[in-house]
Design a protein around this motif. Structure first.
Motif, short mmCIF file in Angstrom:
data_model
loop_
_atom_site.label_atom_id
_atom_site.label_comp_id
_atom_site.label_asym_id
_atom_site.label_seq_id
_atom_site.Cartn_x
_atom_site.Cartn_y
_atom_site.Cartn_z
N LEU A 1 -12.12 21.38 5.27
CA LEU A 1 -12.19 21.09 6.71
C LEU A 1 -13.59 20.65 7.11
O LEU A 1 -13.76 19.70 7.87
N ALA A 2 -14.60 21.32 6.58
CA ALA A 2 -15.98 21.09 7.02
C ALA A 2 -16.59 19.83 6.44
O ALA A 2 -17.50 19.25 7.05
N THR A 3 -16.12 19.37 5.28
CA THR A 3 -16.83 18.29 4.58
C THR A 3 -16.05 16.99 4.47
O THR A 3 -16.57 16.01 3.93
N SER A 4 -14.82 16.92 4.97
CA SER A 4 -14.01 15.71 4.84
C SER A 4 -14.32 14.71 5.95
O SER A 4 -14.49 15.07 7.11
N ASP A 5 -14.35 13.43 5.56
CA ASP A 5 -14.46 12.35 6.54
C ASP A 5 -13.08 11.90 7.03
O ASP A 5 -12.95 11.33 8.11
N ILE A 6 -12.07 12.14 6.22
CA ILE A 6 -10.68 11.85 6.55
C ILE A 6 -9.85 12.98 5.96
O ILE A 6 -10.12 13.44 4.85
N ILE A 7 -8.84 13.43 6.69
CA ILE A 7 -7.92 14.46 6.20
C ILE A 7 -6.51 13.90 6.31
O ILE A 7 -6.11 13.36 7.36
N THR A 8 -5.75 13.97 5.21
CA THR A 8 -4.40 13.43 5.20
C THR A 8 -3.42 14.49 4.71
O THR A 8 -3.71 15.22 3.76
N LEU A 9 -2.25 14.57 5.36
CA LEU A 9 -1.28 15.62 5.08
C LEU A 9 -0.08 15.07 4.32
O LEU A 9 0.54 14.09 4.75
N HIS A 10 0.25 15.73 3.20
CA HIS A 10 1.38 15.33 2.35
C HIS A 10 2.11 16.55 1.82
O HIS A 10 2.41 16.65 0.62
N CYS A 11 2.42 17.49 2.70
CA CYS A 11 3.08 18.72 2.29
C CYS A 11 4.33 18.94 3.14
O CYS A 11 4.46 18.38 4.22
N PRO A 12 5.28 19.73 2.64
CA PRO A 12 6.50 19.97 3.41
C PRO A 12 6.26 20.87 4.62
O PRO A 12 5.26 21.61 4.67
N LEU A 13 7.16 20.80 5.57
CA LEU A 13 7.11 21.68 6.74
C LEU A 13 7.93 22.93 6.43
O LEU A 13 9.13 22.84 6.17
N THR A 14 7.27 24.06 6.44
CA THR A 14 7.91 25.35 6.23
C THR A 14 7.43 26.29 7.34
O THR A 14 6.49 25.95 8.08
N PRO A 15 8.06 27.46 7.47
CA PRO A 15 7.52 28.41 8.46
C PRO A 15 6.04 28.73 8.23
O PRO A 15 5.30 28.96 9.19
N GLN A 16 5.62 28.71 6.97
CA GLN A 16 4.22 29.02 6.66
C GLN A 16 3.27 27.87 6.99
O GLN A 16 2.11 28.08 7.32
N SER A 17 3.77 26.62 6.87
CA SER A 17 2.88 25.47 7.09
C SER A 17 2.92 24.94 8.52
O SER A 17 2.10 24.11 8.89
N ARG A 18 3.86 25.41 9.33
CA ARG A 18 3.94 24.93 10.71
C ARG A 18 2.63 25.28 11.45
O ARG A 18 2.15 26.42 11.41
N GLY A 19 2.07 24.27 12.11
CA GLY A 19 0.84 24.48 12.87
C GLY A 19 -0.36 24.81 12.01
O GLY A 19 -1.33 25.43 12.48
#
Length: 321
Positions: A195-213
């Motif tokens: 989070l602190a060092t990325s210039d771009i963040i891209t998401l490629h993971c499934p939506l689960t109760p644990q990953s929501r939000g």
């Protein structure tokens, strides 16, 4: 004879060929299915095909003949997989078909936002080029991809392909360790560091109760380099109200989203309220949808059904997927 019902054929482009399964069957195809129509349409069906039509436990309990849910997508959050597992209903999904189309769309969003193409196009249409009085103008910053640190959330086929392309651009890909986990290991960057060092963040993971939000206000406030946020995964992975606030406060440089939390999004939803901003690009869940990828998906969908009927099921998922 198997009865097969496709609940939402219109989620695959009409020009894509859907071959007939090679066994005795009755195939019923609906372009769209409303929630109140699901049980009636699946009555007596042994195989249901769905892309996004939800199959809850309450619905599934009314379908005693059902033996297979063939999901015409990779994500299976539309199906109550725990109920299926407990009641002998197999669930199969599509895999690997989007290995080119989703990463290419991801980089299209990155490049457009990193180079402020939307903002410059809007300026050209508004007459700024003529008013500048010279061969170019500098209303918006432009940044190269080379040298940028790319935080990748999700290390599956799509995340790996994004990392390969990133390296070709001269970027530095970082696979994020799962949120809240410690001891990430040499292949992963700790969540907080990503989070602190990325210039771009891209998401490629499934939506689960644990990953929501999983990306919300605390995460945005930890993004020290004001990164771009790219989401071609699922809308619910990012808290949309927090995303709007992060843009308003300048915590991030921009957002490129192909998904929303609720699709299509309501006209007054957070995503629609920011869609016209020059540092935001919202596309209608089409990253997966090149003709080439859709044909691969359609062929694999029928393969999964044929293999299940033949007793050698493929691409089965369980309640944890």
């Amino acid at each position: 004879m198997h009865k097969i019902v496709f609940l939402d054929r219109a989620t695959i482009a009409p020009q894509i060929r859907l071959r007939s399964p090679a066994f005795a069957h009755e195939l019923v195809v609906h372009d769209r299915t409303a929630p109140e129509q699901i049980v009636e349409r699946l009555a007596g069906a042994s195989i249901a095909i769905t892309n996004k039509v939800p199959l809850s436990a309450a619905v599934l309990a009314q379908l005693p003949a059902l033996r297979l849910v063939a999901v015409a997508a990779t994500g299976t959050d539309c199906v109550d997989k725990a109920y299926c597992q407990q009641h002998g209903i197999a669930v199969a999904n599509i895999r690997g078909y989007a290995v080119n189309t989703v990463p290419e769309h991801t980089f299209a969003l990155m490049l457009a936002l990193r180079r402020n193409l939307v903002a410059y196009r809007d300026d050209v249409l508004a007459g700024e080029w003529q008013r500048s009085g010279q061969f170019c103008f500098f209303n918006h910053t432009i940044h190269d991809l080379r040298g940028a640190r790319l935080g990748i959330i999700g290390e599956g086929v799509l995340g790996q392909r994004v990392a390969d392309i990133a390296r070709a651009f001269g970027m530095v890909p970082l696979f994020a360790a799962r949120k809240g986990k410690t001891g990430a290991g040499r292949l992963y960057t700790p969540w907080d560091e990503m989070l602190a060092t990325s210039d771009i963040i891209t998401l490629h993971c499934p939506l689960t109760p644990q990953s929501r939000g999983m990306i919300a206000t605390p995460e945005f406030r930890a993004m020290a380099r004001r990164p771009l946020i790219i989401n071609t995964g699922r809308g619910g992975l990012v808290d949309e109200a927090a995303l709007v606030q992060a843009l308003d406060e300048g915590l991030i440089a921009g957002a490129g989203f192909d998904v929303a939390d609720g699709e299509p999004p309501a006209a007054d939803s957070p995503m629609m309220r920011i869609a016209a901003r020059p540092n935001v690009i919202l596309t209608p869940h089409v990253a997966w949808a090149s003709d080439e990828a859709q044909q691969t998906l359609a062929d694999q969908l029928i393969d999964n059904i044929e293999n299940f009927v033949a007793g050698r099921p493929t691409n089965l998922v369980d309640s944890a997927y």
